[in-house]
Design a protein around this motif. Structure first.
Motif, PDB file in Angstrom:
ATOM      1  N   VAL A 105       0.868  -1.175   0.000  1.00 13.97           N
ATOM      2  CA  VAL A 105       0.000   0.000   0.000  1.00 13.97           C
ATOM      3  C   VAL A 105       0.906   1.226   0.000  1.00 13.97           C
ATOM      4  O   VAL A 105       1.899   1.281   0.728  1.00 13.97           O
ATOM      5  CB  VAL A 105      -0.953   0.000   1.219  1.00 13.97           C
ATOM      6  N   ASN A 109      -2.743   5.454  -0.420  1.00 19.08           N
ATOM      7  CA  ASN A 109      -3.666   4.389  -0.014  1.00 19.08           C
ATOM      8  C   ASN A 109      -4.140   3.547  -1.198  1.00 19.08           C
ATOM      9  O   ASN A 109      -5.286   3.088  -1.229  1.00 19.08           O
ATOM     10  CB  ASN A 109      -4.872   4.955   0.737  1.00 19.08           C
ATOM     11  N   THR A 111      -3.546   0.034  -3.117  1.00 19.53           N
ATOM     12  CA  THR A 111      -2.967  -1.286  -2.882  1.00 19.53           C
ATOM     13  C   THR A 111      -2.750  -1.999  -4.215  1.00 19.53           C
ATOM     14  O   THR A 111      -3.511  -1.802  -5.168  1.00 19.53           O
ATOM     15  CB  THR A 111      -3.881  -2.151  -1.997  1.00 19.53           C
ATOM     16  N   ARG A 153      -7.475   1.369  -1.175  1.00 17.62           N
ATOM     17  CA  ARG A 153      -7.554   0.622   0.078  1.00 17.62           C
ATOM     18  C   ARG A 153      -8.996   0.621   0.575  1.00 17.62           C
ATOM     19  O   ARG A 153      -9.675   1.646   0.561  1.00 17.62           O
ATOM     20  CB  ARG A 153      -6.638   1.258   1.124  1.00 17.62           C
TER      21      ARG A 153
END
Length: 249
Positions: A105, A109, A111, A153
């Protein structure tokens, strides 16, 4: 040289630890922690490991190793150290082959899957590498840096279409030609402070989106064709009834 030896040692120790801790049937979902409603990681996928190796007569051979009930050994996920990396380790072939999927990550934010690596062991307990050259009896590392399955995320990523990962760093006599991932759904860095009821909002890979967009005109065309047939049949039936009515008069 020392770093390679250290890496091999750590991977083998990890594999032994996993094998001694868990012995499970292939899961439908790779969730962590196991037997918990508060998850830091969840995934499901089909996987195939493709390996080229040298036979005892000097010829090259290929092995296609699917992740299934006869090859699966165990799995575990590292969610804590470091906090920006989640790693799923899948152990196969009686624990002598490990595949690690490393997710990261970033500061925004986002991933994504950043690396696939692991090791393959050639020994007399393997059935997927028949008649391998005796010199191959050892642990063979493989690694490939990637950038796949990126999403926000808290969201999940879906890709039913096969994703083929290549470019692995391996030895010349043992080569991981590719790792295939299919029917994938993954959510790394899930919020483990609350219960995980289902995957987050999904981001669909471009290949799946293209398939769906191609289906729409096909479905519309099929519906129009059916409608034309229904209208034509109704017209013919109505015309026949009218003609019969005239004849009776």
């Amino acid at each position: 040289m020392i770093s390679n030896i250290t890496a091999i040692f750590l991977l083998i120790v990890s594999g032994c630890f996993i094998s001694s801790s868990y012995s499970l049937s292939p899961p439908s979902n790779y969730t962590w922690p196991q037997d918990s409603k508060k998850l830091c990681f969840a995934a499901e996928f089909d996987l195939v490991l493709n390996v080229d190796y040298l036979k005892s007569n000097g010829a090259k051979a290929s092995a296609k190793i699917p992740l299934n009930g006869s090859t699966y050994e165990s799995y575990r996920v590292s969610c804590s150290t470091p906090a920006t990396v989640h790693e799923l380790t899948v152990s196969m072939l009686n624990g002598f082959t490990n595949i690690l999927l490393s997710f990261s990550v970033d500061a925004k934010n986002m991933t994504s899957l950043k690396k696939i690596y692991g090791y393959i062991t050639f020994n007399d307990k393997q059935t997927y590498f028949p008649d391998y050259a005796p010199a191959l009896e050892d642990v063979h590392l493989f690694s490939s840096n990637v950038s796949l399955f990126e999403t926000d995320r808290g969201n999940s990523y879906r890709c039913d279409t096969k994703t083929t990962v290549t470019g692995f760093n391996t030895t010349s006599n043992v080569t991981v030609t590719s790792v295939e991932l299919e029917n994938l759904r993954v959510q790394a860095f899930a919020d483990d402070t609350k219960e995980f009821s289902n995957y987050g909002v999904e981001k669909v890979c471009p290949a799946d989106a293209d398939k769906n967009s191609n289906l729409i005109p096909i479905i519309v065309g099929a519906c129009l064709a059916v409608l034309v047939v229904v209208v034509l049949v109704a017209y013919l039936i109505g015309r026949r009834r009218n003609r019969n009515g005239y004849q009776s008069v």
